[in-house]
Scaffold this active site. Sequence first.
Site, PDB file in Angstrom:
ATOM      1  N   HIS A 134     -56.447 -28.528 -37.170  1.00  0.00           N
ATOM      2  CA  HIS A 134     -55.820 -28.224 -35.875  1.00  0.00           C
ATOM      3  C   HIS A 134     -56.487 -27.095 -35.101  1.00  0.00           C
ATOM      4  CE1 HIS A 134     -52.841 -31.167 -36.677  1.00  0.00           C
ATOM      5  NE2 HIS A 134     -51.924 -30.432 -37.252  1.00  0.00           N
ATOM      6  N   HIS A 208     -47.978 -31.623 -30.642  1.00  0.00           N
ATOM      7  CA  HIS A 208     -47.423 -31.535 -31.994  1.00  0.00           C
ATOM      8  C   HIS A 208     -45.919 -31.265 -32.040  1.00  0.00           C
ATOM      9  CE1 HIS A 208     -47.518 -30.767 -36.309  1.00  0.00           C
ATOM     10  NE2 HIS A 208     -48.791 -31.076 -36.335  1.00  0.00           N
ATOM     11  N   GLU A 345     -48.533 -37.869 -33.299  1.00  0.00           N
ATOM     12  CA  GLU A 345     -49.612 -37.160 -32.610  1.00  0.00           C
ATOM     13  C   GLU A 345     -50.693 -38.158 -32.188  1.00  0.00           C
ATOM     14  OE1 GLU A 345     -50.756 -33.977 -35.522  1.00  0.00           O
ATOM     15  OE2 GLU A 345     -48.946 -34.705 -36.474  1.00  0.00           O
TER      16      GLU A 345
END
Length: 380
Positions: A134, A208, A345
Amino acid sequence: MLKSIFRILVALTLLLLSQACKNNQESTSMISKKLFGKLTNGSKVNLFTLTNKSGTEATITEYGATLVSLFVADKNGKFEDVVLGYDSLDGYVKGASYFGAIVGRYGNRIGKGKFNLDGKEYQLTINDGENHLHGGALGFNKVLWKGEEIESSEGASVKFSYLSVDGEEGYPGTINITVIYTLTNNNELKIDYSATTDETTILNPTHHSYFNLTGNLENTILNHELKINAEYYTPVDSSLITTGELAKVENTPMDFSVTKKIGEKIDSDFEQLVYGKGYDHNWVLNNFDGNVNNVASLYEPTSGRLMEVLTDQPGIQFYSGNFLDGTTVGKNNIVYNHRVGLCLETQCFPDSPNKLNFPSVKLTKGDTYKQQTIYRFSIK
Ligand code: GLA
């Protein structure tokens, strides 16, 4: 004399009409802005609240361009918050779960944080075991974006901008990225991404939010019913790095091509579910053509809430909140227990810079990255 009275009357009528139009616009969608808090360096962080004509309300902060709350009606017209998060800015600064944030530059994992681009090796921050996750230690979720209200014919709209400098978390090129959140009068939360770079690089941002359509963030998501329009998914190894293979979902617990209760097979001993401690995988979306397609739907029977996901991306990571373990205290002092939220996502496949058979995430100087993802709410 009569002529000037007539002129005054016409002017007054026009004035009244324009006021009426304005009021009408204001009553269909609204944006308000307030201070959420300050960072330790003194920077002010704002919070924007978007409301549509049916009373749906989305609140988004400049910190991480994060969706903080999303109040959506259930079948009885009761508005409840359907996303996990914190009450204060401090929660987002300290938190490690990416609640509601824009993540990037690369959503999900890059094996060992390494990749090769045009013959040059890059090493990214390692922040998840031996891998990069991420966007690294200070990804897009941990930086201050600049928010501004913008005009939109579709509803209340706020644009967030961030300049990610060359070398940030190991990525090449300075990226100028904007993310626009629009709450439409059709109960859609629309997320439009746009980015350019001054040097060829890679980019794969995502959103997210952890959804819980029961509206009670103490409930698990196991009774939610999920459908993902995909015949294939991308299996992972034990460190959750994609193997490069596209595997058929058919006759496995990964099959959501027909609506299935999330809890139905989640604890089976299927190796992929053991690795993920539940669902934590990317599905390869059917009919990917670069246009915005309806790719998934999530339904919660007790509330009647239905959420459809539309995107122009090739993949969707379905994460069933397996790492939530009761150690995080969220909004209204609610303890976030195992699997009380799930993420959908939209993105390119995980570790694609190292998997040549996966769609590319390369962003070339002069080109513009675009993504549109929509979370659409209704009652079923
Ligand atoms: C993603 C990943 C998960 C986990 C969460 C954040 O969805 O796939 O493995 O890292 O984010 O906790």
